[in-house]
Design a protein around this motif. Sequence first.
Motif, PDB file in Angstrom:
ATOM      1  N   ARG A   8       0.619  -1.193  -0.113  1.00 46.09           N
ATOM      2  CA  ARG A   8      -0.169   0.046   0.045  1.00 46.09           C
ATOM      3  C   ARG A   8       0.832   1.201   0.078  1.00 46.09           C
ATOM      4  NH1 ARG A   8      -2.982  -3.318  -1.300  1.00 46.09           N
ATOM      5  NH2 ARG A   8      -5.036  -3.752  -0.614  1.00 46.09           N
ATOM      6  N   PRO A   9       0.306   2.287  -0.689  1.00 43.80           N
ATOM      7  CA  PRO A   9       1.180   3.500  -0.934  1.00 43.80           C
ATOM      8  C   PRO A   9       1.341   4.131   0.812  1.00 43.80           C
ATOM      9  CG  PRO A   9      -0.460   3.765  -2.407  1.00 43.80           C
ATOM     10  CD  PRO A   9      -0.897   2.311  -1.562  1.00 43.80           C
ATOM     11  N   THR A  10       2.367   4.812   0.871  1.00 42.27           N
ATOM     12  CA  THR A  10       2.864   5.174   2.228  1.00 42.27           C
ATOM     13  C   THR A  10       3.006   6.812   2.395  1.00 42.27           C
ATOM     14  OG1 THR A  10       4.553   5.213   4.187  1.00 42.27           O
ATOM     15  CG2 THR A  10       5.323   4.616   1.919  1.00 42.27           C
ATOM     16  N   GLU A  11       2.722   7.354   3.294  1.00 42.46           N
ATOM     17  CA  GLU A  11       3.039   8.859   3.417  1.00 42.46           C
ATOM     18  C   GLU A  11       4.387   9.208   3.760  1.00 42.46           C
ATOM     19  OE1 GLU A  11       0.975  11.285   2.815  1.00 42.46           O
ATOM     20  OE2 GLU A  11      -0.225   9.740   1.853  1.00 42.46           O
ATOM     21  N   ASP A  12       5.355   8.277   3.937  1.00 48.25           N
ATOM     22  CA  ASP A  12       6.630   8.350   4.300  1.00 48.25           C
ATOM     23  C   ASP A  12       7.443   9.013   3.103  1.00 48.25           C
ATOM     24  OD1 ASP A  12       9.278   8.403   5.504  1.00 48.25           O
ATOM     25  OD2 ASP A  12       9.515   6.247   5.468  1.00 48.25           O
ATOM     26  N   LEU A  13       8.001  10.095   3.341  1.00 44.17           N
ATOM     27  CA  LEU A  13       8.691  10.996   2.427  1.00 44.17           C
ATOM     28  C   LEU A  13       9.893  10.267   2.144  1.00 44.17           C
ATOM     29  CD1 LEU A  13       8.330  13.210   0.465  1.00 44.17           C
ATOM     30  CD2 LEU A  13       9.123  14.704   2.168  1.00 44.17           C
ATOM     31  N   ARG A  14      10.635   9.833   2.931  1.00 47.35           N
ATOM     32  CA  ARG A  14      12.081   9.439   2.924  1.00 47.35           C
ATOM     33  C   ARG A  14      11.901   8.029   2.015  1.00 47.35           C
ATOM     34  NH1 ARG A  14      14.645   5.020   5.202  1.00 47.35           N
ATOM     35  NH2 ARG A  14      16.834   5.211   5.346  1.00 47.35           N
ATOM     36  N   ASP A  21      20.391   7.637   7.676  1.00 51.44           N
ATOM     37  CA  ASP A  21      19.825   7.091   8.823  1.00 51.44           C
ATOM     38  C   ASP A  21      18.436   7.587   8.997  1.00 51.44           C
ATOM     39  OD1 ASP A  21      20.053   5.255  11.468  1.00 51.44           O
ATOM     40  OD2 ASP A  21      19.515   7.428  11.963  1.00 51.44           O
ATOM     41  N   VAL A  22      17.552   6.770   9.184  1.00 54.28           N
ATOM     42  CA  VAL A  22      16.187   7.331   9.414  1.00 54.28           C
ATOM     43  C   VAL A  22      16.137   8.392  10.388  1.00 54.28           C
ATOM     44  CG1 VAL A  22      13.793   6.705  10.222  1.00 54.28           C
ATOM     45  CG2 VAL A  22      15.003   5.192   8.944  1.00 54.28           C
ATOM     46  N   ASP A  23      16.668   8.287  11.594  1.00 52.24           N
ATOM     47  CA  ASP A  23      16.729   9.409  12.604  1.00 52.24           C
ATOM     48  C   ASP A  23      17.367  10.552  12.088  1.00 52.24           C
ATOM     49  OD1 ASP A  23      15.073   7.801  14.260  1.00 52.24           O
ATOM     50  OD2 ASP A  23      17.043   6.829  15.339  1.00 52.24           O
ATOM     51  N   LEU A  28      17.501  16.296   9.751  1.00 52.60           N
ATOM     52  CA  LEU A  28      17.713  17.166   8.664  1.00 52.60           C
ATOM     53  C   LEU A  28      16.721  17.633   7.882  1.00 52.60           C
ATOM     54  CD1 LEU A  28      20.995  15.046   7.479  1.00 52.60           C
ATOM     55  CD2 LEU A  28      21.024  17.175   8.825  1.00 52.60           C
ATOM     56  N   SER A  29      15.712  16.667   7.792  1.00 47.66           N
ATOM     57  CA  SER A  29      14.236  17.277   6.969  1.00 47.66           C
ATOM     58  C   SER A  29      13.875  18.445   7.641  1.00 47.66           C
ATOM     59  CB  SER A  29      13.648  16.174   6.898  1.00 47.66           C
ATOM     60  OG  SER A  29      12.912  15.686   8.028  1.00 47.66           O
ATOM     61  N   ARG A  30      14.103  18.755   8.843  1.00 47.27           N
ATOM     62  CA  ARG A  30      13.505  19.875   9.497  1.00 47.27           C
ATOM     63  C   ARG A  30      14.113  21.335   9.305  1.00 47.27           C
ATOM     64  NH1 ARG A  30      12.800  16.026  13.888  1.00 47.27           N
ATOM     65  NH2 ARG A  30      14.332  17.046  15.037  1.00 47.27           N
ATOM     66  N   VAL A 333      26.396  16.494  17.047  1.00 48.15           N
ATOM     67  CA  VAL A 333      25.575  15.242  17.842  1.00 48.15           C
ATOM     68  C   VAL A 333      24.699  15.935  18.848  1.00 48.15           C
ATOM     69  CG1 VAL A 333      26.508  13.796  19.536  1.00 48.15           C
ATOM     70  CG2 VAL A 333      27.806  13.745  17.661  1.00 48.15           C
ATOM     71  N   ARG A 334      24.776  17.125  19.413  1.00 44.19           N
ATOM     72  CA  ARG A 334      23.874  17.680  20.178  1.00 44.19           C
ATOM     73  C   ARG A 334      22.927  18.160  19.333  1.00 44.19           C
ATOM     74  NH1 ARG A 334      27.477  22.477  22.609  1.00 44.19           N
ATOM     75  NH2 ARG A 334      25.593  23.353  23.352  1.00 44.19           N
ATOM     76  N   LEU A 335      22.858  18.338  17.935  1.00 37.58           N
ATOM     77  CA  LEU A 335      21.641  18.413  17.224  1.00 37.58           C
ATOM     78  C   LEU A 335      20.647  17.068  17.412  1.00 37.58           C
ATOM     79  CD1 LEU A 335      22.345  20.438  14.090  1.00 37.58           C
ATOM     80  CD2 LEU A 335      21.079  21.121  15.908  1.00 37.58           C
ATOM     81  N   GLY A 336      21.125  15.851  17.636  1.00 40.88           N
ATOM     82  CA  GLY A 336      20.604  14.636  17.581  1.00 40.88           C
ATOM     83  C   GLY A 336      20.988  13.737  16.483  1.00 40.88           C
ATOM     84  N   LEU A 337      22.117  14.373  15.737  1.00 41.45           N
ATOM     85  CA  LEU A 337      22.789  13.512  14.560  1.00 41.45           C
ATOM     86  C   LEU A 337      23.629  12.328  14.991  1.00 41.45           C
ATOM     87  CD1 LEU A 337      23.152  16.532  12.116  1.00 41.45           C
ATOM     88  CD2 LEU A 337      21.444  14.618  11.927  1.00 41.45           C
ATOM     89  N   GLY A 338      23.745  11.307  14.248  1.00 39.50           N
ATOM     90  CA  GLY A 338      24.548  10.219  14.794  1.00 39.50           C
ATOM     91  C   GLY A 338      24.505   9.659  15.946  1.00 39.50           C
ATOM     92  N   GLY A 339      23.169   9.618  16.620  1.00 37.08           N
ATOM     93  CA  GLY A 339      22.989   9.219  17.791  1.00 37.08           C
ATOM     94  C   GLY A 339      22.430   9.981  19.067  1.00 37.08           C
ATOM     95  N   GLY A 340      22.580  11.009  18.490  1.00 36.06           N
ATOM     96  CA  GLY A 340      21.891  12.214  19.642  1.00 36.06           C
ATOM     97  C   GLY A 340      22.801  12.322  20.698  1.00 36.06           C
TER      98      GLY A 340
END
Length: 353
Positions: A8-14, A21-23, A28-30, A333-340
Amino acid sequence: MFIHANARPTEDLRPAHSQIDVDDWGILSRCWYPLVEQSELGDTPVAARLLDVDLVIYRSDAGITVACDRCPHRHIRLSAGKLRDGAVVCPYHALAFDGAGRCIHIPAVGSDARIPASYSLRTFPVEERYGLVWTCLASGTESAIPFFPDIPDDGTGICFIKTRDWPCSAARQIENFFDLGHLPVVHSATLGNDATMPVNPGRIVQHDDGVALHANYVERPFGGAERACRYIYRVILPFAIDLTVDDETGHSMKLYDIVTPQSAHECRVFQFMKDTRHVDENHRQLIEGLDAVNLEDIGILENLAMPDLPLNQHFEIHLQVDNISHAYRERLVRLGLGGGPDAGARLRSVSAA
């Protein structure tokens, strides 16, 4: 070859094929990124890619539209189509979409047919600033376009360097831009100096929106006379730099480096400068010189054996002049990238050990 019959189609843009990485993709998408120079938009649609999402940009009577680059009918790229009467027209069946992304005409069903609202493109917010068209893939984001206090929003007084696609991640390009240690080696023929002389590390200054490097360096542009320079690299998270170059004569130049992550290992780099001393002809020479510097960097970065940027220092050895890279990576990293933030705490504890 086929999409499964039970899918079924998904609304997931990625996209499923994305190597981001999903997280990390969600973070980054924000953020806001430039897609094209405003001057590139004319009477044809323009293709772009952001975080593995293919986009089409077109200008209509309603302004500029950024949308997913596929017709919802048979998924042909709209960037391969044309503009007609303020609408982008699919090259396959000539479905036409207005500035809001609504399908307003389907030749095969006639002009009197009712077109469902679902026959619309997925569109994204648009801002025009610094001579660039910007977008953000996430809805309701609180992030902002990088602020450059020395440039008016309409970009008056700036000159663009040639926009290029780089064979590396956006973060790798940013690190290359503020890397002092490579200047006399990679750029010995353009702006570097004696590669046998030590390069002094600069001073790190933390800011709310990023980190800055204050450093001294002696340039010798294109084999000419030496000139002592003061560099101030202001890095705006995640992928923008505002560089000030002051030389010993009192001349000051501003150079801006803004990077759009097309995919995990490709990026588009927008650069422009503000230099009040040079007249038109010297501007052209300076722009060509800066583009030559970029081509030297591209030739190096296309040979990266580890394309992903390590946020754990154990993956690399380090030099004193890498202090800005450490500061930049900690802020990522403090932005949450690479594990947060938890990964950031582990990184700091490793650094102190």
